[in-house]
Design a protein around this motif. Structure first.
Motif, PDB file in Angstrom:
ATOM      1  N   GLU A   1       1.980  -0.888   4.124  1.00 51.29           N
ATOM      2  CA  GLU A   1       1.514  -2.199   4.565  1.00 51.29           C
ATOM      3  C   GLU A   1       1.511  -3.195   3.404  1.00 51.29           C
ATOM      4  O   GLU A   1       1.170  -2.855   2.270  1.00 51.29           O
ATOM      5  CB  GLU A   1       0.096  -2.044   5.111  1.00 51.29           C
ATOM      6  N   ALA A   2       1.902  -4.439   3.688  1.00 56.11           N
ATOM      7  CA  ALA A   2       1.889  -5.496   2.678  1.00 56.11           C
ATOM      8  C   ALA A   2       0.447  -5.872   2.337  1.00 56.11           C
ATOM      9  O   ALA A   2      -0.396  -5.984   3.233  1.00 56.11           O
ATOM     10  CB  ALA A   2       2.642  -6.717   3.172  1.00 56.11           C
TER      11      ALA A   2
ATOM     12  N   ASN B   1       0.875  -1.165   0.000  1.00 49.80           N
ATOM     13  CA  ASN B   1       0.000   0.000   0.000  1.00 49.80           C
ATOM     14  C   ASN B   1       0.918   1.222   0.000  1.00 49.80           C
ATOM     15  O   ASN B   1       1.706   1.397   0.921  1.00 49.80           O
ATOM     16  CB  ASN B   1      -0.885  -0.005   1.244  1.00 49.80           C
ATOM     17  N   PRO B   2       0.835   2.074  -1.035  1.00 49.25           N
ATOM     18  CA  PRO B   2       1.778   3.202  -1.107  1.00 49.25           C
ATOM     19  C   PRO B   2       1.602   4.217   0.027  1.00 49.25           C
ATOM     20  O   PRO B   2       2.546   4.893   0.403  1.00 49.25           O
ATOM     21  CB  PRO B   2       1.481   3.837  -2.455  1.00 49.25           C
TER      22      PRO B   2
END
Length: 108
Positions: free
Chosen positions: A68-69, A63-64
């Motif tokens: 978060e992955a 998440n740019p």
């Protein structure tokens, strides 16, 4: 070029077609292309190019905003490969000057 631009161009080139006929023709062609791709078929238009479906594997993205992955699921994507005639026409320097003078230049 938008769909409506394509319809206008078709109606202008073929005077026997009404605007409604040109719209129906464009709609029918685009629906046929879409239906074939949904079924996983390859579409080849000689001198223009080919459309194929490729499969992307699931992957881990980020998440740019938060870093978060995020798990990105597998999906099918459309791939277009231009034909030789289209590639050469686009790359022809004499066509660049013509298209730059066009009133519908969307690069602005």
């Amino acid at each position: 070029m938008t769909r409506s631009d394509l319809i206008e161009e078709l109606a202008a080139r073929f005077h026997q077609l009404t605007q409604r006929d040109a719209e129906q023709a464009v709609k029918t062609i685009l629906e046929a292309i879409e239906d074939s791709l949904v079924r996983g078929q390859r579409i080849e238009i000689r001198g223009f190019g080919s459309f194929t479906i490729t499969h992307r594997q699931p992957r881990l993205g980020r998440n740019p905003r938060s870093g978060e992955a995020v798990q990105v699921p597998a999906k099918r994507v459309t791939h277009f490969k231009p034909g030789k005639a289209l590639r050469e026409s686009v790359d022809d320097p004499s066509n660049i000057l013509t298209s730059a003078a066009s009133p519908k230049n969307n690069d602005e």
